[in-house]
Design a protein around this motif. Structure first.
Motif, short mmCIF file in Angstrom:
data_model
loop_
_atom_site.label_atom_id
_atom_site.label_comp_id
_atom_site.label_asym_id
_atom_site.label_seq_id
_atom_site.Cartn_x
_atom_site.Cartn_y
_atom_site.Cartn_z
N PHE A 304 148.07 -28.36 4.94
CA PHE A 304 147.92 -26.92 4.79
C PHE A 304 147.63 -26.56 3.33
CE2 PHE A 304 149.29 -22.57 4.25
CZ PHE A 304 148.76 -21.95 5.37
N VAL A 305 148.40 -27.14 2.41
CA VAL A 305 148.36 -26.71 1.01
C VAL A 305 147.14 -27.27 0.26
CG1 VAL A 305 149.63 -26.70 -1.18
CG2 VAL A 305 150.88 -26.50 0.96
N LEU A 306 146.84 -28.56 0.45
CA LEU A 306 145.81 -29.17 -0.42
C LEU A 306 144.37 -28.72 -0.16
CD1 LEU A 306 146.94 -32.77 -1.29
CD2 LEU A 306 147.27 -30.66 -2.53
N PRO A 307 143.88 -28.72 1.10
CA PRO A 307 142.49 -28.28 1.27
C PRO A 307 142.29 -26.84 0.80
CG PRO A 307 143.27 -29.39 3.24
CD PRO A 307 144.47 -29.19 2.36
N LEU A 308 143.29 -26.01 1.07
CA LEU A 308 143.19 -24.62 0.61
C LEU A 308 143.19 -24.57 -0.91
CD1 LEU A 308 143.11 -22.11 2.34
CD2 LEU A 308 145.55 -21.78 1.94
N GLY A 309 144.04 -25.40 -1.51
CA GLY A 309 144.15 -25.43 -2.97
C GLY A 309 142.85 -25.89 -3.62
N ALA A 310 142.23 -26.94 -3.05
CA ALA A 310 140.99 -27.46 -3.64
C ALA A 310 139.91 -26.39 -3.58
CB ALA A 310 140.54 -28.71 -2.90
N THR A 311 140.05 -25.46 -2.65
CA THR A 311 139.03 -24.42 -2.51
C THR A 311 139.35 -23.19 -3.34
OG1 THR A 311 139.14 -25.15 -0.22
CG2 THR A 311 137.61 -23.39 -0.69
N ILE A 312 140.60 -22.76 -3.36
CA ILE A 312 140.86 -21.47 -4.02
C ILE A 312 141.83 -21.52 -5.20
CG2 ILE A 312 140.37 -20.16 -1.90
CD1 ILE A 312 143.36 -19.64 -1.65
N ASN A 313 142.53 -22.64 -5.41
CA ASN A 313 143.49 -22.65 -6.52
C ASN A 313 142.97 -23.52 -7.66
OD1 ASN A 313 146.02 -22.26 -7.94
ND2 ASN A 313 146.51 -24.36 -7.36
N MET A 314 142.56 -22.91 -8.74
CA MET A 314 142.01 -23.68 -9.85
C MET A 314 142.61 -23.20 -11.16
SD MET A 314 138.11 -24.32 -8.89
CE MET A 314 137.67 -24.96 -7.30
N ASP A 315 143.74 -23.75 -11.53
CA ASP A 315 144.43 -23.31 -12.75
C ASP A 315 143.60 -23.64 -13.99
OD1 ASP A 315 146.35 -22.89 -10.92
OD2 ASP A 315 147.94 -23.99 -11.93
N GLY A 316 143.09 -24.88 -14.02
CA GLY A 316 142.33 -25.33 -15.19
C GLY A 316 141.07 -24.49 -15.38
N THR A 317 140.42 -24.21 -14.28
CA THR A 317 139.19 -23.42 -14.31
C THR A 317 139.49 -22.00 -14.78
OG1 THR A 317 138.17 -24.75 -12.61
CG2 THR A 317 137.39 -22.49 -12.79
N ALA A 318 140.52 -21.39 -14.22
CA ALA A 318 140.88 -20.02 -14.59
C ALA A 318 141.19 -19.93 -16.08
CB ALA A 318 142.07 -19.56 -13.76
N LEU A 319 141.96 -20.91 -16.55
CA LEU A 319 142.33 -20.95 -17.98
C LEU A 319 141.07 -21.09 -18.84
CD1 LEU A 319 145.11 -23.31 -19.33
CD2 LEU A 319 142.94 -23.19 -20.47
N TYR A 320 140.19 -21.99 -18.42
CA TYR A 320 138.96 -22.26 -19.18
C TYR A 320 138.07 -21.01 -19.24
CZ TYR A 320 134.54 -24.52 -20.41
OH TYR A 320 133.37 -24.88 -21.03
N GLU A 321 137.93 -20.34 -18.11
CA GLU A 321 137.09 -19.13 -18.08
C GLU A 321 137.59 -18.12 -19.09
OE1 GLU A 321 136.94 -17.42 -14.19
OE2 GLU A 321 136.43 -19.32 -13.26
#
Ligand code: ASP
Length: 421
Positions: A304-321
């Motif tokens: 449940f958690v990982l496929p959804l996470g790979a699609t919508i949860n991106m901490d590194g990306t959000a920080l980088y942006e």
């Protein structure tokens, strides 16, 4: 002879790749440039990983959700997972914002950096390319959740649509009478086990794949590209490291009550795969394998958690942006009042949800933030030279955060077999 554990093999491959890529960028084997060999092997490894995604995600979600069964169980898992994603992405962005304000990487001796540093030669080309791909707005994310054609969604790698379908399939499978439910669930359990078996096989080649992918990067992008924007790269790296080695471990201790060192050890193969592939999506089979088999999280939670996470949860990306947009503002001498900084934070949060888990996807989101806050879009040319290297690092953080989410949610669901050794 004692066999070296997989995570050590991959780590050694990574170090060798950095050394070989940097020391012998122009070497050739039997007349063939070594970078072409790296390219071939790297592509082969990436293809093998991507080949696993659709069947593994489908089977894993169906089996996991069919095991949850009730609407309450499902809702509870959903609320916890989304709550964790929002919390960690926000923490990451705020951390990035604080560091970029303190370190001021866009200024050199008090002067805006763009006065002294040239834009990358391929800026125009890259901007044209980036504006062709769009990151999904929040509305589009909802639309993608319901794909008109499930086969097309799978073929195009539209994971969100596939996830919704698999969730519904698993949920309604659980509602069937036992006589009807069992053959269906058993079938998908078999598929899931088979896919995990193939993932294991592909991971046996991970040291070679990682070596080829990383050596190629170091052979083709000389480290000297970082020098003009070194301070920017350091700001991003420091923020990513603080998030990975302080914030997330604290959450693991406080919310998950587990030993973070054990979790790092369990996740090493997935983290290095993310580092070398630049893609959360391609890393998904490996992170599912690590979370389930090495960290001991149940299939129910992992799927449940990982496929959804790979699609919508991106901490590194959000920080980088966030850091990139603020850096470009500083580099062009643009004042950023609190309200504009707040807009950057919100946009980084929202766009990181829509960004695809593929290499360099953040650039699209950064262009959106620059446009929305009236910052010079060509400023993206300042960060192009270091984007690839930083992408490797932020993708690693993206998948590590997802895995921490899986552990924390699993612990809150009363799972006790997690990170036992
Ligand atoms: N490469 C990143 C990922 O796959 C996305 C990005 O930040 O460009 O997670």
């Amino acid at each position: 002879m004692k066999k070296i554990a997989l995570h050590w093999q991959i780590l050694i491959a990574l170090i060798l790749a950095v050394i070989c890529g940097t020391a012998f960028p122009d070497a050739s084997i039997g007349g063939l440039a070594v970078t072409e060999v790296y390219d071939f092997l790297g592509q082969l490894f990436m293809n093998a990983l991507k080949m696993l995604i659709v069947p593994l995600v489908m089977a894993s979600i169906i089996v996991g959700v069919a095991g949850i069964g009730t609407t309450e169980g499902f809702g509870r898992l959903g609320v916890k997972t989304l709550g964790y994603y929002m919390l960690t992405s926000l923490l990451a962005i705020v951390l990035g914002l604080a560091l970029v304000n303190v370190m001021q990487p866009g200024l050199v001796e008090g002067r805006p950096l763009h006065e002294t540093v040239e834009l990358a030669a391929n800026t125009e080309e890259k901007l044209a390319e980036v504006s062709e791909h769009s990151t999904d707005s929040v509305m589009q994310v909802f639309l993608r959740m319901v794909p008109p054609n499930i086969i097309a969604a799978a073929a195009e790698g539209q994971m969100l649509g596939l996830i919704t379908f698999a969730l519904l399939f698993g949920f309604f499978a659980a509602q069937l009478t036992p006589q009807r439910r069992e053959p269906v669930v058993r079938f998908w359990e078999g598929v899931n086990d088979i896919m995990l078996g193939i993932t294991d096989l592909v991971m046996k080649f991970a040291p070679l794949g990682v070596f080829a992918l990383v050596a190629k990067v170091f052979a083709t992008t000389g480290l000297e590209a970082i020098v003009p924007v070194l301070w920017f790269a350091l700001t991003v790296l420091l923020a990513l490291n603080l998030h990975t080695f302080v914030v997330l471990p604290l959450l693991l201790i406080v919310l998950g009550r587990v030993n973070p060192v054990r979790h790092f050890k369990a996740m090493t193969p997935a983290m290095i795969t993310a580092f070398s592939t630049d893609s959360s999506m391609a890393t998904l089979p490996v992170s599912m394998d690590c979370v389930e088999r090495r960290a001991g999280v149940s299939n129910r939670t992992t799927s449940f958690v990982l496929p959804l996470g790979a699609t919508i949860n991106m901490d590194g990306t959000a920080l980088y942006e966030c850091v990139a947009a603020m850096f470009i503002a500083q580099a062009y001498g643009v004042e950023m009042p609190f309200a504009t900084q707040f807009t950057v934070v919100m946009l980084a949060l929202l766009t990181s949800v829509g960004v695809a888990g593929v290499p360099s996807a953040s650039l699209v989101a950064i262009v959106i933030i620059l446009n929305a806050t009236g910052l010079p879009v060509e400023g993206i040319g300042l960060i192009l030279a270091v984007d690839r290297l930083l992408d490797m690092c932020r993708t690693t953080v993206n998948i590590f955060s997802d895995s921490c989410g899986a552990v924390i949610v699993a612990r809150s669901e009363g799972e006790t077999e997690i990170l036992k050794a």
